[in-house]
Design a protein around this motif. Structure first.
Motif, PDB file in Angstrom:
ATOM      1  N   ILE A 312      14.476 101.164  54.399  1.00 55.38           N
ATOM      2  CA  ILE A 312      13.955 102.078  53.382  1.00 55.38           C
ATOM      3  C   ILE A 312      14.986 103.180  53.136  1.00 55.38           C
ATOM      4  O   ILE A 312      15.360 103.902  54.058  1.00 55.38           O
ATOM      5  N   HIS A 313      15.467 103.257  51.896  1.00 60.60           N
ATOM      6  CA  HIS A 313      16.425 104.311  51.508  1.00 60.60           C
ATOM      7  C   HIS A 313      15.786 105.224  50.473  1.00 60.60           C
ATOM      8  O   HIS A 313      15.865 104.955  49.318  1.00 60.60           O
ATOM      9  N   TYR A 314      15.027 106.271  50.851  1.00 60.59           N
ATOM     10  CA  TYR A 314      14.908 106.797  52.196  1.00 60.59           C
ATOM     11  C   TYR A 314      13.448 107.120  52.419  1.00 60.59           C
ATOM     12  O   TYR A 314      12.752 107.408  51.453  1.00 60.59           O
ATOM     13  N   PRO A 315      12.947 107.142  53.631  1.00 57.81           N
ATOM     14  CA  PRO A 315      11.505 107.309  53.820  1.00 57.81           C
ATOM     15  C   PRO A 315      10.984 108.724  53.530  1.00 57.81           C
ATOM     16  O   PRO A 315       9.842 108.880  53.128  1.00 57.81           O
ATOM     17  N   ILE A 316      11.816 109.751  53.746  1.00 59.90           N
ATOM     18  CA  ILE A 316      11.349 111.136  53.553  1.00 59.90           C
ATOM     19  C   ILE A 316      12.259 111.843  52.547  1.00 59.90           C
ATOM     20  O   ILE A 316      13.472 111.874  52.732  1.00 59.90           O
ATOM     21  N   PRO A 317      11.692 112.402  51.464  1.00 59.96           N
ATOM     22  CA  PRO A 317      12.563 113.109  50.507  1.00 59.96           C
ATOM     23  C   PRO A 317      13.136 114.380  51.130  1.00 59.96           C
ATOM     24  O   PRO A 317      12.502 114.976  52.016  1.00 59.96           O
ATOM     25  N   PRO A 318      14.328 114.790  50.690  1.00 67.98           N
ATOM     26  CA  PRO A 318      14.978 115.954  51.292  1.00 67.98           C
ATOM     27  C   PRO A 318      14.076 117.196  51.383  1.00 67.98           C
ATOM     28  O   PRO A 318      14.060 117.873  52.413  1.00 67.98           O
ATOM     29  N   HIS A 319      13.293 117.470  50.301  1.00 68.56           N
ATOM     30  CA  HIS A 319      12.500 118.710  50.331  1.00 68.56           C
ATOM     31  C   HIS A 319      11.324 118.630  51.296  1.00 68.56           C
ATOM     32  O   HIS A 319      10.644 119.624  51.505  1.00 68.56           O
ATOM     33  N   GLU A 326      12.763 125.522  53.625  1.00 68.15           N
ATOM     34  CA  GLU A 326      12.629 126.480  52.513  1.00 68.15           C
ATOM     35  C   GLU A 326      12.314 125.791  51.181  1.00 68.15           C
ATOM     36  O   GLU A 326      11.955 126.448  50.217  1.00 68.15           O
ATOM     37  N   TYR A 327      12.442 124.446  51.151  1.00 63.28           N
ATOM     38  CA  TYR A 327      12.130 123.709  49.924  1.00 63.28           C
ATOM     39  C   TYR A 327      10.743 123.046  49.990  1.00 63.28           C
ATOM     40  O   TYR A 327      10.331 122.376  49.052  1.00 63.28           O
ATOM     41  N   SER A 328      10.051 123.237  51.136  1.00 67.52           N
ATOM     42  CA  SER A 328       8.860 122.416  51.394  1.00 67.52           C
ATOM     43  C   SER A 328       7.704 122.700  50.437  1.00 67.52           C
ATOM     44  O   SER A 328       6.823 121.871  50.272  1.00 67.52           O
ATOM     45  N   ASN A 329       7.700 123.873  49.801  1.00 68.58           N
ATOM     46  CA  ASN A 329       6.599 124.137  48.867  1.00 68.58           C
ATOM     47  C   ASN A 329       6.873 123.624  47.454  1.00 68.58           C
ATOM     48  O   ASN A 329       6.038 123.740  46.574  1.00 68.58           O
ATOM     49  N   LEU A 330       8.042 123.054  47.226  1.00 66.86           N
ATOM     50  CA  LEU A 330       8.337 122.483  45.903  1.00 66.86           C
ATOM     51  C   LEU A 330       7.668 121.104  45.781  1.00 66.86           C
ATOM     52  O   LEU A 330       7.416 120.440  46.788  1.00 66.86           O
ATOM     53  N   THR A 331       7.385 120.707  44.550  1.00 65.32           N
ATOM     54  CA  THR A 331       6.877 119.348  44.356  1.00 65.32           C
ATOM     55  C   THR A 331       7.745 118.613  43.339  1.00 65.32           C
ATOM     56  O   THR A 331       8.112 119.172  42.305  1.00 65.32           O
TER      57      THR A 331
END
Ligand SMILES: *Cc1c(COP(=O)(O)O)cnc(C)c1O
Length: 366
Positions: A312-319, A326-331
């Motif tokens: 899987i490229h990739y299983p988790i998006p960077p944010h 610090e990007y975790s609240n973005l969608t």
């Protein structure tokens, strides 16, 4: 069993040439920045059509060194904003952060997996100074449009070409020669891969090339004379020798990848599987063949039971990575959907036609 990727089989084709390269290297007594690095730099610049190539330690450092080089040249400064795809491999974003610049994530387009141009325009502010398009999975970003936007807004264009060695646009210009500078990786799984870590920067900008050549080697301008606080990030002499063996075969290997992709696209015929977009041109070198399946877990279980390897490229998006809290609240709905559905199926120049047929029949029976 068809493994996802058989690196041993890929490289054993070159065993004899690798061994004689190694013997030459051993006997030369010259192990860092020797004749093979210099020759590979010439050969790869020539291949990409650029004036300069600088061999560096890996793909991440290639991107970082471009950014650090532009800072020294006064084209970038700390906290400038750099536009980057929200669905890229995290290395692109890490390079921007390591250079003390601000990555601004741009939503992807579901069909091509690259930037959506409208989204790119929306993110430009007075602090934006560069765009870093990623030719994800081997398909060129729409560089014509990106370069136009860059010219209009006075932005640098830095290609992340780590997955796109040899990809060609309609004007027959290659990845690495489609912006101001480009970073390549020669990680073993890449289309042009060595037997360890390796990377390169390509550019037509003499000033940038000169600075990066110093920066990769402690910022030395000549032996023990240091002009900048540089990195130790030199392309290994032996890896350069191995790359020189493989480079002449890159075009025919990319062509074989396109043939396999064309067959996958024509013959995989299953409503549960979304196939990638491909216009039939050389703008894609199919570093990965990435399909989308909504019931991904069940799909992977089924095809692995039937002898087909996947990744899987990739299983988790960077944010959504802990490293980028610090990007975790973005969608990014498209990016998040991509990451929840993508599966890479076997794609490499050494697949036999029997392998390809087996993959197709297993996928169609899911
Ligand atoms: C592989 C890769 C890199 C990093 O390359 P390394 O040599 O592993 O540092 C950067 N960007 C993309 C898109 C990649 O696929």
């Amino acid at each position: 069993m068809i493994p996802f990727l058989d690196l041993h089989k890929i490289n054993s084709r070159f065993k004899t040439e690798f061994k004689s390269s190694f013997n030459f290297f051993l006997d030369s007594g010259y192990y860092i920045l020797g004749s093979n690095v210099a020759a590979f730099e010439d050969e790869f610049a020539n291949y990409c059509g650029t004036k300069y190539c600088i061999g560096v330690g890996n793909g991440l450092d290639a991107l970082r060194l471009i950014l650090e080089g532009y800072k020294i040249l006064g084209k970038l400064k700390e906290n400038d904003e750099v536009l980057v795809a929200s669905n890229t491999y995290i290395a692109t974003i890490i390079a921007i952060k390591q250079a003390n610049l601000i990555p601004v994530l741009v939503e992807a387009e579901a069909k091509t997996f690259n930037f959506k141009i409208e989204n790119l325009k929306e993110k430009i502010t007075s602090k934006t100074k560069a765009i870093m398009p990623v030719h994800l999975y081997g398909q060129l970003s729409t560089m014509g449009e990106i370069n136009t936007i860059a010219r209009e807004n006075n932005l640098l264009v830095i290609e992340d070409a780590a997955q796109a060695h040899g990809a060609k646009n309609n004007d027959k210009k290659l990845a690495g020669n489609l912006g101001d500078a480009a970073g390549f990786s020669f990680y073993p799984t890449k289309n042009l891969g060595c037997l360890g870590d390796g990377g390169a920067v390509t550019t037509n900008n003499e000033a940038l090339a000169t600075v990066i050549k110093k920066l990769r080697n402690y910022g030395q301008s000549s032996k023990y004379v240091n002009e900048y606080i540089g990195l130790n990030s030199r392309l290994d002499e032996i890896q350069a020798a191995f790359l020189r063996v493989k480079l002449p075969f890159l075009d025919e290997e990319n062509q074989r990848r396109r043939e396999i992709a064309t067959q996958y696209l024509a013959e995989i015929n299953n409503k549960k599987i979304i196939l990638p977009a491909y216009n039939g041109s050389k703008n894609h070198v199919f570093h990965q063949f990435v399909i989308q399946v909504s019931d991904r877990e069940k799909f992977i279980k089924y095809i692995s039971k039937n002898g087909i390897g996947t990744l899987i490229h990739y299983p988790i998006p960077p944010h959504k990575q802990k490293a980028l809290l610090e990007y975790s609240n973005l969608t990014f709905p498209v990016t998040e959907k991509i990451h929840s559905q993508v599966v890479s199926i076997p794609m490499s120049p050494i697949l036999t036609s029997k392998d390809v047929e087996k993959v197709i029949s297993v996928l169609n029976s899911f």
